[in-house]
Design an enzyme around this catalytic site. Structure first.
Site, PDB file in Angstrom:
ATOM      1  CE  LYS A  22      -3.664  -0.731   2.167  1.00 40.45           C
ATOM      2  NZ  LYS A  22      -4.596  -1.066   3.263  1.00 40.45           N
ATOM      3  NE  ARG A  91      -6.551   2.516   3.990  1.00 41.26           N
ATOM      4  CZ  ARG A  91      -6.922   2.562   2.718  1.00 41.26           C
ATOM      5  NH1 ARG A  91      -6.451   3.507   1.924  1.00 41.26           N
ATOM      6  NH2 ARG A  91      -7.757   1.664   2.246  1.00 41.26           N
ATOM      7  N   GLY A 100      -6.466 -10.563   6.497  1.00 39.03           N
ATOM      8  CA  GLY A 100      -6.504 -10.786   7.937  1.00 39.03           C
ATOM      9  C   GLY A 100      -5.919  -9.668   8.765  1.00 39.03           C
ATOM     10  CG  MET A 102      -6.198  -2.930  12.792  1.00 38.45           C
ATOM     11  SD  MET A 102      -5.245  -1.709  13.706  1.00 38.45           S
ATOM     12  CE  MET A 102      -5.426  -0.279  12.657  1.00 38.45           C
ATOM     13  NE  ARG A 335      -5.811  -4.347  -3.423  1.00 38.86           N
ATOM     14  CZ  ARG A 335      -6.350  -4.710  -2.283  1.00 38.86           C
ATOM     15  NH1 ARG A 335      -5.606  -4.794  -1.204  1.00 38.86           N
ATOM     16  NH2 ARG A 335      -7.630  -5.001  -2.201  1.00 38.86           N
ATOM     17  CG  HIS A 451     -13.890  -8.819   3.893  1.00 43.26           C
ATOM     18  ND1 HIS A 451     -14.270 -10.108   4.222  1.00 43.26           N
ATOM     19  CD2 HIS A 451     -12.649  -8.651   4.377  1.00 43.26           C
ATOM     20  CE1 HIS A 451     -13.287 -10.686   4.888  1.00 43.26           C
ATOM     21  NE2 HIS A 451     -12.287  -9.826   4.992  1.00 43.26           N
ATOM     22  CB  SER A 789      14.061 -41.001 -10.165  1.00 45.06           C
ATOM     23  OG  SER A 789      12.873 -40.259 -10.007  1.00 45.06           O
ATOM     24  CB  CYS A 857       9.569 -40.190  -9.192  1.00 44.93           C
ATOM     25  SG  CYS A 857      10.550 -41.104  -7.985  1.00 44.93           S
ATOM     26  CE1 TYR A 877      11.850 -38.253 -14.164  1.00 49.98           C
ATOM     27  CE2 TYR A 877      13.941 -38.270 -15.341  1.00 49.98           C
ATOM     28  CZ  TYR A 877      13.043 -38.883 -14.463  1.00 49.98           C
ATOM     29  OH  TYR A 877      13.338 -40.106 -13.925  1.00 49.98           O
TER      30      TYR A 877
END
Length: 905
Positions: A22, A91, A100, A102, A335, A451, A789, A857, A877
């Site tokens: 913010k 804020r 969550g 304030m 934002r 909200h 693996s 794996c 992989y």
């Protein structure tokens, strides 16, 4: 000395770590010359210092004073001045948006004297007293931790006494009385008067923001979103501008694109004569943003210009908060906006099409978790449904469950495995535990920026808001819709795509995205039908997934044990099988054969007969799978699980024998079996006779599997196919173990090839790295291995000393709650512990064989965060369950481009 306070003019959007999201964005808007009220940000470092010492840093107060005086000089007013007061908001603002945290406290600086000055300066007594009652209400709830219902109930009672529906219909005298009532609540609940000193109000608000970092709801959200607990939050102090100064004032929230669909246009909510919390809380149902055009066209035009400027500057969809004070527009926040999974894919491809971002950047704007959400089933359009109401489609998806009216009901039901839909008049941050536990969220009030809508979108939860037909009495546990009354015993279904609410269960079907992934683009578009938005979504997923496949370095295989799973994996884009668990082929009706082999005498005809029968069955298994995987590698793990999984249960057998002896019905075979089972019983079977140890202990067991695999491959080669089997030896800890199996395997490969007159030189032999010793001696093991693996499931068990089946449901919840884990190490790779061994194993193996093929794996191979780690350590992989293959493909592509793309935008 550490600098704890930054004026809005001193920062920019790159400083999120220090100023929070913010604060960094307020600074960026100030830098762009947009109309931002003056203010300053207290850094996350100050919060961390507070959390460490449990007290505010001593130097912070002086820095705040200096910054506050700068704001006062700019505005020509002083905080809380009795004649012409400067008022500010306090804020929270962490690096990541956190529902969550304030809630905002507005109108700091009002007291019994300055409220009179505000009334005189504004010429609006009602506005002044409305602002004062809001301060006491917000301050009482968020700073003093007073139950917010005490304030809202008092407000509702006053409206009922006056016979009015809205807050705006209360008079100045009504609000003066409400201030007295609210101050009485503060006194009764805390034992102290509401603080009259403006600076005390500000300092208490700042400390409350710091404290809110560790509230239960904040910790719940961080755990869910995997946000570190040590970041801390910034605090933003901003000059108040007022949207509740009459009909030519108002407040709103808007998006530069629709956060649900991704389409460009005019999206948002506006409330006349209101402050920002009224919009976010959903207390009053809002007007669409387009209504502002009729209310005040010059302001509307200015806002639309700023929206375009911000989207161009951030090169992404922006979420914007604004206030209109007596006809003047003020920007309070921007934002990069939270969006649904569907909107994320659409927006990324739309911005790409508009040439605002590159293909790599577009890929960085979507995630594997979002793709997973798009693969969830949706309501079957052909199913019978009883429509009972409609609301606003706020977050897509199909949610079905029993009604839960509060957190406790939703959480308790989830613990019992019962699905729920959280039903509330409106939600606030206190409802976060219930929102996490529920399948979806339904509210009677609020719009797309409420909200409930914002949090649900961020969590990927289905949400329908603003269903005004619902009369919800949480205390009585009822939802009334006309003549229909529903209770917690009733099941409802909500469609976050249409806003429809149904009574009872509704059948679900595959999503068009899943159809596309399994059957191709044309099938996906056909499944979308006439829904243009869904067609766009399928095309967007195809475009980004195709780019991920083009840029990714990691190959993606699947863990599959049957021809059906193998086919599904290929349909989802797997390039081979990274793990075929052969023990699954030894269970069910075949288990007695394994018992015979284990319990019979070594080198006996009985044991060999059992081996011969198992070999025939295994050959048919491998034939079917290799045929499906023609031309693709198939890694076959030799039998791995503990011996006890193939033996009769000791206690059951002891009971059977005891009963037989007591009743004279004892079967001698049972008694003989009991002797053998006791002889081979293990106290800790997961670390006992399993894997390569069992193969060496029972000569012929591994041989029959390797022979079956080679016979199947030889038959397919003779038929003109291209089988590519790979033999993987499990639980290797010593190079000598691997040597013994390899010598036997090479002999079998050569003899089968000669017998059939085919070339089987491509059959490779490797090892599964699932013990710490194997990782730390990988340079030696590599001498005898064609590939490795990493079996990260067992490697996690052996590194941590956990038995997964025994511990996950017992104490893991407490470990996560206590912060020992941020997330289960079986869900996402433990980078510092298990990851270090993987990294070291890669380094050591390649020191011996630079080009040795390395894979993963364990199920971590389908976890988005883990895939980025595996990309970085250099494995070739990953392998995961078939359903997660598309997710792994996408994340492997994102991992390849993340070095030059900002993934946190």
């Amino acid at each position: 000395m550490v600098k704890y306070v930054y004026d809005f003019s001193e920062g920019d959007k790159s400083m999120k770590d220090l100023l929070g999201g913010k604060g960094a964005n307020l600074a960026e808007m100030t830098k762009l010359g947009l109309p931002v009220p003056p203010g300053f940000t207290i850094t996350t470092e100050a919060c961390r210092a507070y959390l460490k010492e449990s007290t505010v840093p001593e130097s912070l107060a002086t820095e705040v004073t200096t910054a506050l005086r700068g704001v006062e000089d700019q505005m020509g007013r002083h905080l809380g001045d009795p004649t012409d007061p400067l008022l500010v908001s306090v804020r929270s603002g962490a690096k990541f948006s956190m529902p969550g945290m304030m809630e905002t406290v507005l109108n700091i600086g009002l007291n019994d004297e300055s409220v009179l000055g505000l009334a005189a300066v504004s010429g609006n007594e009602r506005f002044a007293w409305d602002s004062y009652r809001r301060l006491i209400q917000m301050f009482g709830k968020t700073v003093l931790d007073i139950d917010g219902d005490l304030f809202s109930d008092a407000l509702d009672n006053l409206k009922a006494e006056r016979g009015v529906n809205g807050d705006t219909e209360l008079t100045a005298e009504d609000l003066k009385g409400l201030v007295v009532t609210f101050k009485g609540i503060v006194k009764e609940q805390t034992g102290n008067d509401f603080p009259q000193d403006p600076r005390t109000q500000m300092d208490m608000g700042i400390e409350a923001v710091f404290r809110s970092w560790n509230t239960e709801r904040a910790r719940i959200y961080r755990r869910r979103e995997r946000i570190p607990h040590d970041l801390g939050t910034a605090v933003n102090i901003c000059t108040m501008v007022f949207g509740n100064m009459g009909e030519n004032s108002g407040t709103g929230v808007c998006f530069t694109r629709d956060p649900s669909s991704g389409h460009s246009g005019v999206y948002g909510d506006y409330l006349e004569n209101a402050q920002g919390e009224d919009v976010v809380a959903g207390i009053r149902n809002t007007l669409p943003l387009s209504a502002l055009k009729e209310i005040n066209k010059p302001v509307y035009d200015e806002l639309r210009g700023i929206m375009r400027k911000l989207e161009t500057h951030y090169r992404d969809m922006c979420d914007i908060e604004f206030t209109v004070e007596r006809g003047k527009l003020w920007m309070l926040q921007t934002r990069v906006g939270k969006r649904t999974a569907a909107a994320a894919f659409r927006i990324a491809t739309q911005l790409l099409g508009e040439k605002l971002i590159t293909r790599d950047e577009a890929l960085g704007r979507v995630t594997g978790d979002q793709l997973t959400q798009l693969m969830f089933p949706q309501f079957d359009a052909k199913a019978e449904k009883e429509l009972i109401a409609r609301g606003m489609a706020a977050s897509p998806g199909a949610a079905v469950g029993k009604i839960a009216f509060n957190n406790a009901q939703a959480v308790e039901a989830a613990e019992k495995g019962i699905k729920t839909v959280l039903v509330r008049r409106e939600t606030n941050p206190d409802d976060l535990p219930g929102m996490v536990a529920a399948e979806g969220v339904l509210t009677a009030r609020g719009g797309k920026t409420s909200h409930a809508a914002v949090v649900a979108r961020g969590m990927g939860k289905t949400c329908v808001c603003g269903a005004e037909a619902l009369v919800i009495d949480a205390a009585a546990g009822t939802v009334t819709i006309g003549d229909l009354v529903l209770t917690a015993d009733d099941t409802i279904a909500i469609d976050g795509q249409t806003g429809e609410i149904f009574r009872g269960e509704v059948a679900v079907t595959d999503s068009p995205v899943t159809t596309y992934l399994a059957d191709g683009l044309e099938a996906g578009i056909a499944a979308a039908g006439e829904d243009q938005g869904t067609r766009e979504l399928v095309e967007a997923v195809d475009k980004l997934l195709a780019h991920a496949d083009k840029v990714r370095r990691l190959s993606v295989r699947a863990n599959a044990d049957t021809p059906l799973d193998s086919k599904r994996a290929i349909d989802f884009g797997a390039e081979g099988i990274g793990l075929c668990r052969t023990e699954h082929m030894f269970l069910g009706e075949r288990r007695p054969l394994v018992e015979r082999a284990i319990l019979s005498a070594p080198e006996s005809d009985e044991r060999q007969a059992a081996f011969n029968e198992l070999e025939k069955l295994q050959k048919q298994d491998f034939l079917a799978m290799l045929e499906v995987m023609d031309g693709k590698a198939m890694t076959v793990r030799l039998i791995d699980p503990p011996l006890h999984e193939f033996m009769p249960a000791l206690i059951e057998l002891e009971t059977k024998v005891a009963v037989g002896k007591a009743t004279g019905t004892l079967d001698p075979a049972d008694e003989a079996m009991l002797v053998e089972v006791r002889r081979m019983h293990e106290e800790n079977p997961m670390l006992g006779l399993r894997g390569v140890r069992l193969g060496i202990y029972l000569p012929g067991l591994f041989a029959l599997q390797m022979r079956a695999l080679c016979e199947a491959a030889a038959e397919l080669v003779a038929r003109g196919l291209n089988p590519r089997p790979e033999i993987m030896v499990p639980l290797v800890g010593s190079v000598r173990e691997l040597q013994l199996v390899r010598e036997e395997g090479e002999g079998i490969i050569a003899s089968v090839a000669a017998a059939h007159g085919v070339d089987l030189s491509g059959v490779s032999i490797g090892a599964m790295i699932e013990l710490p010793r194997a990782a730390m001696t990988a340079e030696d093991l590599a001498e005898e291995a064609d590939f490795f693996s990493f079996g990260t499931n067992d490697l996690t068990q052996t590194v941590w000393g956990f038995s997964r089946d025994d511990v996950e449901g017992v104490f893991f919840p407490q470990y996560i709650e206590a912060g020992i884990f941020g997330v289960s190490p079986f869900e996402s790779i433990d980078v510092h512990g298990v990851g270090t061994l993987v990294s070291e194993g890669v380094r050591r193996a390649r020191s011996t064989k630079p080009n040795i093929k390395l894979g993963v794996c364990g199920e971590h191979g389908g976890d988005p965060a883990s895939i980025h780690f595996f990309h970085n350590v250099g494995v070739d992989y990953v392998s995961c369950s078939p359903f997660r293959v598309p997710v792994a493909r996408l994340e492997a592509g994102r991992a390849a481009v993340e070095d030059h793309v900002d993934m946190t935008a």
